[in-house]
Design a protein around this motif. Structure first.
Motif, PDB file in Angstrom:
ATOM      1  N   PRO A   1       5.870  -0.387   5.830  1.00  0.00           N
ATOM      2  CA  PRO A   1       5.398  -1.563   5.089  1.00  0.00           C
ATOM      3  C   PRO A   1       3.919  -1.808   5.359  1.00  0.00           C
ATOM      4  O   PRO A   1       3.370  -1.318   6.358  1.00  0.00           O
ATOM      5  N   ASN A   2       3.306  -2.577   4.471  1.00  0.00           N
ATOM      6  CA  ASN A   2       1.935  -3.045   4.688  1.00  0.00           C
ATOM      7  C   ASN A   2       2.002  -4.257   5.617  1.00  0.00           C
ATOM      8  O   ASN A   2       2.533  -5.304   5.251  1.00  0.00           O
ATOM      9  N   TRP A   3       1.483  -4.097   6.812  1.00  0.00           N
ATOM     10  CA  TRP A   3       1.410  -5.215   7.770  1.00  0.00           C
ATOM     11  C   TRP A   3      -0.062  -5.467   8.057  1.00  0.00           C
ATOM     12  O   TRP A   3      -0.718  -4.654   8.697  1.00  0.00           O
ATOM     13  N   TRP A   4      -0.587  -6.557   7.532  1.00  0.00           N
ATOM     14  CA  TRP A   4      -2.000  -6.898   7.711  1.00  0.00           C
ATOM     15  C   TRP A   4      -2.917  -5.792   7.206  1.00  0.00           C
ATOM     16  O   TRP A   4      -3.941  -5.485   7.828  1.00  0.00           O
ATOM     17  N   GLY A   5      -2.527  -5.164   6.117  1.00  0.00           N
ATOM     18  CA  GLY A   5      -3.349  -4.086   5.562  1.00  0.00           C
ATOM     19  C   GLY A   5      -3.297  -2.818   6.397  1.00  0.00           C
ATOM     20  O   GLY A   5      -4.103  -1.900   6.186  1.00  0.00           O
ATOM     21  N   GLN A   6      -2.342  -2.740   7.328  1.00  0.00           N
ATOM     22  CA  GLN A   6      -2.272  -1.598   8.242  1.00  0.00           C
ATOM     23  C   GLN A   6      -0.826  -1.149   8.412  1.00  0.00           C
ATOM     24  O   GLN A   6       0.089  -1.880   8.041  1.00  0.00           O
TER      25      GLN A   6
ATOM     26  N   GLY B   1       0.621  15.621   1.907  1.00  0.00           N
ATOM     27  CA  GLY B   1       1.015  14.328   2.466  1.00  0.00           C
ATOM     28  C   GLY B   1       1.580  13.406   1.410  1.00  0.00           C
ATOM     29  O   GLY B   1       1.089  13.371   0.274  1.00  0.00           O
ATOM     30  N   ILE B   2       2.628  12.673   1.783  1.00  0.00           N
ATOM     31  CA  ILE B   2       3.149  11.609   0.912  1.00  0.00           C
ATOM     32  C   ILE B   2       3.274  10.354   1.766  1.00  0.00           C
ATOM     33  O   ILE B   2       3.811  10.405   2.876  1.00  0.00           O
ATOM     34  N   VAL B   3       2.783   9.231   1.238  1.00  0.00           N
ATOM     35  CA  VAL B   3       2.958   7.952   1.930  1.00  0.00           C
ATOM     36  C   VAL B   3       3.669   6.994   0.985  1.00  0.00           C
ATOM     37  O   VAL B   3       3.220   6.774  -0.144  1.00  0.00           O
ATOM     38  N   PHE B   4       4.790   6.457   1.439  1.00  0.00           N
ATOM     39  CA  PHE B   4       5.498   5.407   0.699  1.00  0.00           C
ATOM     40  C   PHE B   4       5.272   4.094   1.431  1.00  0.00           C
ATOM     41  O   PHE B   4       5.589   3.974   2.619  1.00  0.00           O
ATOM     42  N   ASN B   5       4.711   3.117   0.713  1.00  0.00           N
ATOM     43  CA  ASN B   5       4.454   1.795   1.293  1.00  0.00           C
ATOM     44  C   ASN B   5       5.192   0.719   0.513  1.00  0.00           C
ATOM     45  O   ASN B   5       5.503   0.902  -0.663  1.00  0.00           O
ATOM     46  N   THR B   6       5.409  -0.409   1.185  1.00  0.00           N
ATOM     47  CA  THR B   6       5.922  -1.598   0.513  1.00  0.00           C
ATOM     48  C   THR B   6       5.003  -2.759   0.858  1.00  0.00           C
ATOM     49  O   THR B   6       4.376  -2.766   1.917  1.00  0.00           O
ATOM     50  N   SER B   7       4.940  -3.736  -0.048  1.00  0.00           N
ATOM     51  CA  SER B   7       4.140  -4.922   0.265  1.00  0.00           C
ATOM     52  C   SER B   7       4.600  -6.101  -0.569  1.00  0.00           C
ATOM     53  O   SER B   7       5.417  -5.950  -1.492  1.00  0.00           O
ATOM     54  N   ASN B   8       4.027  -7.259  -0.267  1.00  0.00           N
ATOM     55  CA  ASN B   8       4.348  -8.479  -1.014  1.00  0.00           C
ATOM     56  C   ASN B   8       3.134  -9.014  -1.761  1.00  0.00           C
ATOM     57  O   ASN B   8       3.109 -10.178  -2.145  1.00  0.00           O
ATOM     58  N   THR B   9       2.114  -8.188  -1.919  1.00  0.00           N
ATOM     59  CA  THR B   9       0.893  -8.628  -2.605  1.00  0.00           C
ATOM     60  C   THR B   9       0.837  -7.989  -3.993  1.00  0.00           C
ATOM     61  O   THR B   9       0.983  -6.761  -4.097  1.00  0.00           O
TER      62      THR B   9
ATOM     63  N   GLU C   1      -3.156  -6.512  -8.431  1.00  0.00           N
ATOM     64  CA  GLU C   1      -4.510  -6.973  -8.770  1.00  0.00           C
ATOM     65  C   GLU C   1      -5.201  -7.572  -7.533  1.00  0.00           C
ATOM     66  O   GLU C   1      -6.353  -7.258  -7.234  1.00  0.00           O
ATOM     67  N   ARG C   2      -4.467  -8.373  -6.781  1.00  0.00           N
ATOM     68  CA  ARG C   2      -5.056  -8.998  -5.571  1.00  0.00           C
ATOM     69  C   ARG C   2      -5.287  -7.945  -4.478  1.00  0.00           C
ATOM     70  O   ARG C   2      -6.295  -7.971  -3.774  1.00  0.00           O
ATOM     71  N   GLU C   3      -4.343  -7.021  -4.353  1.00  0.00           N
ATOM     72  CA  GLU C   3      -4.505  -5.966  -3.329  1.00  0.00           C
ATOM     73  C   GLU C   3      -5.785  -5.166  -3.595  1.00  0.00           C
ATOM     74  O   GLU C   3      -6.584  -4.925  -2.697  1.00  0.00           O
TER      75      GLU C   3
ATOM     76  N   GLU D   1      -7.893  16.946   2.425  1.00  0.00           N
ATOM     77  CA  GLU D   1      -8.596  16.120   1.435  1.00  0.00           C
ATOM     78  C   GLU D   1      -7.831  16.108   0.116  1.00  0.00           C
ATOM     79  O   GLU D   1      -7.877  15.157  -0.650  1.00  0.00           O
ATOM     80  N   GLU D   2      -7.142  17.244  -0.160  1.00  0.00           N
ATOM     81  CA  GLU D   2      -6.360  17.301  -1.397  1.00  0.00           C
ATOM     82  C   GLU D   2      -4.876  17.256  -1.030  1.00  0.00           C
ATOM     83  O   GLU D   2      -4.517  17.415   0.124  1.00  0.00           O
ATOM     84  N   GLY D   3      -4.063  17.083  -2.043  1.00  0.00           N
ATOM     85  CA  GLY D   3      -2.626  17.142  -1.775  1.00  0.00           C
ATOM     86  C   GLY D   3      -2.108  15.898  -1.081  1.00  0.00           C
ATOM     87  O   GLY D   3      -1.307  15.982  -0.152  1.00  0.00           O
ATOM     88  N   PHE D   4      -2.593  14.730  -1.506  1.00  0.00           N
ATOM     89  CA  PHE D   4      -2.123  13.473  -0.916  1.00  0.00           C
ATOM     90  C   PHE D   4      -1.610  12.570  -2.032  1.00  0.00           C
ATOM     91  O   PHE D   4      -2.317  12.299  -3.003  1.00  0.00           O
ATOM     92  N   THR D   5      -0.368  12.111  -1.883  1.00  0.00           N
ATOM     93  CA  THR D   5       0.237  11.201  -2.864  1.00  0.00           C
ATOM     94  C   THR D   5       0.646   9.929  -2.139  1.00  0.00           C
ATOM     95  O   THR D   5       1.228  10.003  -1.061  1.00  0.00           O
ATOM     96  N   ARG D   6       0.305   8.793  -2.725  1.00  0.00           N
ATOM     97  CA  ARG D   6       0.733   7.535  -2.112  1.00  0.00           C
ATOM     98  C   ARG D   6       1.318   6.625  -3.177  1.00  0.00           C
ATOM     99  O   ARG D   6       0.782   6.538  -4.277  1.00  0.00           O
ATOM    100  N   ARG D   7       2.422   5.965  -2.836  1.00  0.00           N
ATOM    101  CA  ARG D   7       3.033   5.013  -3.765  1.00  0.00           C
ATOM    102  C   ARG D   7       3.351   3.733  -3.006  1.00  0.00           C
ATOM    103  O   ARG D   7       4.035   3.761  -1.980  1.00  0.00           O
ATOM    104  N   MET D   8       2.806   2.640  -3.525  1.00  0.00           N
ATOM    105  CA  MET D   8       3.053   1.311  -2.939  1.00  0.00           C
ATOM    106  C   MET D   8       4.074   0.594  -3.825  1.00  0.00           C
ATOM    107  O   MET D   8       3.812   0.370  -5.016  1.00  0.00           O
ATOM    108  N   PHE D   9       5.220   0.245  -3.276  1.00  0.00           N
ATOM    109  CA  PHE D   9       6.218  -0.519  -4.028  1.00  0.00           C
ATOM    110  C   PHE D   9       5.997  -2.008  -3.754  1.00  0.00           C
ATOM    111  O   PHE D   9       5.961  -2.445  -2.598  1.00  0.00           O
ATOM    112  N   ARG D  10       5.844  -2.776  -4.824  1.00  0.00           N
ATOM    113  CA  ARG D  10       5.541  -4.210  -4.706  1.00  0.00           C
ATOM    114  C   ARG D  10       5.959  -4.916  -5.982  1.00  0.00           C
ATOM    115  O   ARG D  10       6.037  -4.250  -7.025  1.00  0.00           O
ATOM    116  N   VAL D  11       6.194  -6.210  -5.895  1.00  0.00           N
ATOM    117  CA  VAL D  11       6.242  -7.115  -4.746  1.00  0.00           C
ATOM    118  C   VAL D  11       7.698  -7.116  -4.266  1.00  0.00           C
ATOM    119  O   VAL D  11       8.586  -7.513  -5.022  1.00  0.00           O
ATOM    120  N   VAL D  12       7.946  -6.668  -3.050  1.00  0.00           N
ATOM    121  CA  VAL D  12       9.325  -6.514  -2.579  1.00  0.00           C
ATOM    122  C   VAL D  12      10.041  -7.864  -2.555  1.00  0.00           C
ATOM    123  O   VAL D  12      11.203  -7.964  -2.948  1.00  0.00           O
TER     124      VAL D  12
END
Ligand SMILES: Cc1cc2nc3c(=O)[nH]c(=O)nc-3n(C[C@H](O)[C@H](O)[C@H](O)COP(=O)(O)O)c2cc1C
Length: 198
Positions: free
Chosen positions: A81-86, A125-133, A136-138, A161-172
């Motif tokens: 999860p996104n905790w304080w942007g970290q 690399g793949i990063v799956f994140n969740t957040s409540n923001t 547009e505000r993020e 540098e290449e081959g990185f996918t990130r998906r943020m699921f929001r607003v949980v």
């Protein structure tokens, strides 16, 4: 193909856990050898030791195992999860203790001031994140620090540098069960797409 899948969330019924299980399941179904770790459940200690400040291999058997698996994996998946942007502190500790010399990057002692040599080149690399923001505000107020952290500071620094996918699921917090089911389907599709491209 081999994959490390690392989860940082303390609550076993969290949506992050659902993402983690879905990712592991999809990878196994695709015939990938998966090293799956729930950092809280495994009691990982995120505090770096003084001996780990240099480039000597760690003496902590769990850190040594994570590092062995990381360097052995073609695909690195992080779920948090996104905790304080970290990331939660436990995952920050994984980054400090595992994504370090001599495993993930190294410095050339004869070329002082030269950038580090990344040792994770060629991995995906793949990063799956969740957040409540809301998005547009993020993007416009917080400037999505996790994108920079993973894309540049971690993967980019280590040669990915290449081959990185990130998906943020929001607003949980506002999501319905139907929306979350759709998100889990998307996790599977992202993994399938990444495996097809590798
Ligand atoms: C310590 C803490 C810090 C958080 N900081 C943020 C934040 O900076 N931005 C945000 O959008 N959500 C923040 N959240 C909310 C979480 O991101 C949210 O609860 C989580 O992504 C939901 O997924 P889950 O159901 O798997 O926990 C924070 C939550 C906690 C507990």
């Amino acid at each position: 193909m081999k994959a490390s899948v690392i989860l940082a969330h303390p609550y076993e019924k969290s949506f992050n856990h659902a993402i983690f299980y879905t990712a592991v399941d999809c990878l196994k179904k695709a015939g990938v050898l998966v090293f799956a770790h729930d950092l809280y459940a495994e009691g990982f200690d995120p505090v770096m030791t003084v001996d780990e400040l240099g480039k000597d291999p760690t003496e902590d058997p769990l850190v040594a195992q994570y590092a062995r698996e990381l360097t052995d994996s073609d695909l690195l998946v992080f779920v948090h999860p996104n905790w304080w942007g970290q990331p939660p502190a436990i995952l920050k500790g994984y980054i400090d203790r595992v994504i370090r010399p001599p495993y993930a990057y190294d410095f050339d002692e004869n070329a002082q001031g030269a950038p580090a040599t990344g040792k994770l080149t060629g991995k995906t690399g793949i990063v799956f994140n969740t957040s409540n923001t809301p998005e547009e505000r993020e993007n416009n107020y917080f400037h999505d620090p996790l994108e920079y952290l993973w894309g540049r500071c971690v993967f980019g620094f280590c040669g990915m540098e290449e081959g990185f996918t990130r998906r943020m699921f929001r607003v949980v917090a506002d999501s319905t069960e139907e929306i979350r089911e759709g998100w889990l389907e998307e996790v599977g599709l992202i993994i399938e797409r990444v495996l097809e491209g590798s």
